[in-house]
Design an enzyme around this catalytic site. Structure first.
Site, short mmCIF file in Angstrom:
data_model
loop_
_atom_site.label_atom_id
_atom_site.label_comp_id
_atom_site.label_asym_id
_atom_site.label_seq_id
_atom_site.Cartn_x
_atom_site.Cartn_y
_atom_site.Cartn_z
N ASP A 1 -73.16 -8.94 117.93
CA ASP A 1 -73.66 -8.18 116.77
C ASP A 1 -74.93 -7.42 117.16
O ASP A 1 -75.02 -6.22 116.97
CB ASP A 1 -73.96 -9.15 115.62
CG ASP A 1 -72.76 -10.01 115.27
OD1 ASP A 1 -71.76 -9.47 114.81
OD2 ASP A 1 -72.83 -11.24 115.49
N GLU B 1 -66.96 -8.20 122.09
CA GLU B 1 -66.74 -6.79 121.78
C GLU B 1 -67.52 -5.86 122.73
O GLU B 1 -66.93 -5.01 123.41
CB GLU B 1 -67.17 -6.52 120.33
CG GLU B 1 -67.11 -5.07 119.95
CD GLU B 1 -67.17 -4.81 118.45
OE1 GLU B 1 -66.76 -5.68 117.66
OE2 GLU B 1 -67.61 -3.71 118.08
O1 TRH Z 1 -71.62 -12.55 122.85
P1 TRH Z 1 -70.25 -12.16 122.42
O2 TRH Z 1 -69.26 -13.20 122.49
O3 TRH Z 1 -70.32 -11.56 120.97
C1 TRH Z 1 -69.33 -11.78 119.99
C2 TRH Z 1 -68.49 -10.57 119.74
O4 TRH Z 1 -69.23 -9.42 119.56
C3 TRH Z 1 -67.60 -10.80 118.55
O5 TRH Z 1 -66.86 -9.64 118.28
C4 TRH Z 1 -68.47 -11.12 117.36
O6 TRH Z 1 -67.71 -11.33 116.27
C5 TRH Z 1 -69.26 -12.35 117.71
O7 TRH Z 1 -70.07 -12.11 118.86
C6 TRH Z 1 -70.13 -12.76 116.57
O8 TRH Z 1 -69.75 -10.95 123.36
P2 TRH Z 1 -70.16 -9.41 123.43
O9 TRH Z 1 -69.73 -8.68 122.22
O10 TRH Z 1 -69.64 -8.92 124.68
O11 TRH Z 1 -71.74 -9.40 123.48
C7 TRH Z 1 -72.46 -9.78 124.61
C8 TRH Z 1 -73.68 -8.90 124.79
O12 TRH Z 1 -74.52 -9.45 125.77
C9 TRH Z 1 -73.32 -7.49 125.25
O13 TRH Z 1 -74.16 -6.55 124.62
C10 TRH Z 1 -73.65 -7.52 126.74
C11 TRH Z 1 -74.83 -8.46 126.75
N1 TRH Z 1 -75.13 -9.13 128.00
C12 TRH Z 1 -76.37 -8.93 128.59
O14 TRH Z 1 -77.18 -8.18 128.05
N2 TRH Z 1 -76.66 -9.59 129.73
C13 TRH Z 1 -75.78 -10.42 130.36
O15 TRH Z 1 -76.12 -10.99 131.42
C14 TRH Z 1 -74.50 -10.60 129.76
C15 TRH Z 1 -73.50 -11.49 130.44
C16 TRH Z 1 -74.21 -9.95 128.58
#
Ligand code: TRH
Length: 389
Positions: free
Chosen positions: A18, A281
């Site tokens: 989010d 996402e």
């Molecule tokens: O963390 P998530 O599992 O988030 C989820 C989804 O968005 C889902 O749709 C939603 O309903 C739920 O949360 C509540 O996975 P997502 O979306 O990939 O978000 C991870 C974020 O973290 C993304 O912006 C990339 C970031 N990230 C970093 O900044 N540094 C890192 O080292 C990693 C591995 C990720």
């Protein structure tokens, strides 16, 4: 009429998606569209994982050209409204504070009000994108804005300089060395490099065993978190072994726990790897732009609604000119990775691995096609400017 300023409201349901999407959009509206952006976030602790400069104790701070404000999203919490900006985005149907809604209704020129929805590749998204919904009591209209993979949707977030930044990274040894320094490790020569960002996954032990027993050396980089803990346990070590800096080796598999990097640097990790496992996402979208074979651990929902979403995405990928055997390997692997079937089966790495060259070509072609949808931030600005009264 031009839009010059924007309020984005974000509640962190769980994980990082989010705030990940909202922070990316906020930066882009500020840096590429010149908007004055105010980002309201209910959980600055999660935000600080993506942007370590964020101080969770501060009610108001500035970062990357964005004004960041903490708000208490719990029902009935007090909220001191500031005059609303030209555009108000409630992310993922979070509820705007009542006093802010009242201020929107009372504004001389009511803001354009957007509900930014979750990402889905399903066909219905194009039909629901841009639909409006009048507020039951106030003279306000809310528009639903859907990200998506098809024409008629809002498209996907993609910064205008992303392609150039990727090219520059791939052609710069210095930039790559900086990434490896940040990750606290080095690339292993001749190993297949895999990034593994996932939820706890019953299919992970079987995959680790296949990597261990395979002929190809695999360097698996796992950001600290649930998958790192699960992998460390598979190696038979204590949970402390899931700390960044840990290297665990068995057979052909070298697994390294890496720090959770700031959001801008996560792209570099994806660019530096041969295969990317992503989740949720935002990381899923980023893996498209990395143009490498990818595996999606989709966010689990009740009644396995997420399987419908995953299949819609796999089907779109399969239709982008990918050879049938590669599409089949991708589908079978993603199904196993996401626990399809009454008795979930182990993912077939050998089958997937054999298709990596074809999958790499297909991913590159698909992400080029997706770029024709335009970038979500630019599409959103154009949509809203057409609706300013
Ligand atoms: O963390 P998530 O599992 O988030 C989820 C989804 O968005 C889902 O749709 C939603 O309903 C739920 O949360 C509540 O996975 P997502 O979306 O990939 O978000 C991870 C974020 O973290 C993304 O912006 C990339 C970031 N990230 C970093 O900044 N540094 C890192 O080292 C990693 C591995 C990720």
């Amino acid at each position: 009429m031009p839009i010059q300023s924007c309020d984005i409201f974000c509640t962190v349901v769980d994980n990082f998606g989010d705030i990940g999407v909202c922070w990316r959009l906020a930066r882009q509206l500020s840096q590429e569209h010149g908007h004055a952006v105010r980002l309201w976030v209910d959980d600055l602790g999660s935000f600080a994982r993506l942007a370590p400069e964020i101080d969770p104790a501060r009610a108001c701070q500035h970062l990357g050209g964005v004004e960041v404000r903490r708000w208490d999203a719990s029902p009935g919490a007090s909220f001191e409204p500031l005059p609303p900006h030209d555009l108000v985005i409630e992310a993922f149907a979070c509820h705007l504070p009542e006093p802010f809604l009242a201020a929107m209704a009372a504004a001389p020129r009511p803001p354009v009000w957007i509900n930014l929805e979750y990402l889905s590749a399903e066909a219905w998204v194009s039909e629901h994108h841009a639909l409006s919904s009048p507020h039951p009591k106030l003279p306000l209209v809310k528009y639903f804005f859907f990200p998506g993979f098809a024409h008629g949707t809002g498209g996907l977030l993609r910064e205008s300089m992303l392609g150039a930044q990727r090219e520059a990274f791939l052609s710069s040894r210095a930039a790559q060395s900086t990434l490896w320094y940040r990750l606290g490790t080095q690339p292993l020569p001749d190993a297949l490099r895999v990034s593994l960002f996932a939820y706890t996954n019953p299919a992970l032990p079987a995959l680790l065993a296949q990597w261990r027993d395979g002929a190809t050396p695999v360097q698996c980089l796992v950001p600290q978190g649930p998958a790192a803990q699960q992998a460390a346990a598979w190696f038979g070590g204590p949970a402390a072994q899931a700390a960044p800096g840990t290297t665990l080796t068995q057979g052909s598999l070298t697994l390294q726990v890496i720090p959770f990097v700031r959001q801008e640097n996560y792209d570099e990790l994806l660019w530096a790897c041969d295969v990317n496992f992503v989740r949720g996402e935002d990381s899923c979208v980023r893996a498209h732009w990395a143009a490498r074979p990818m595996v999606w651990h989709i966010y689990p929902q009740d009644d396995v609604a997420h399987h419908v979403k995953l299949d819609a995405w796999l089907e779109r990928f399969s239709r982008c000119g990918v050879p049938p055997e590669a599409a089949q390997a991708m589908t079978a692997f993603c199904h196993a990775w996401n626990g399809y079937g009454a008795t979930p089966h182990a993912p077939d790495w050998a089958q997937f691995h054999a298709q990596l060259p074809a999958l790499a070509t297909a991913m590159d072609r698909w992400q080029r096609q997706l770029q024709h949808l335009g970038d979500l931030a630019a599409n959103l600005v154009a949509f809203c400017e057409n609706r300013v009264k």
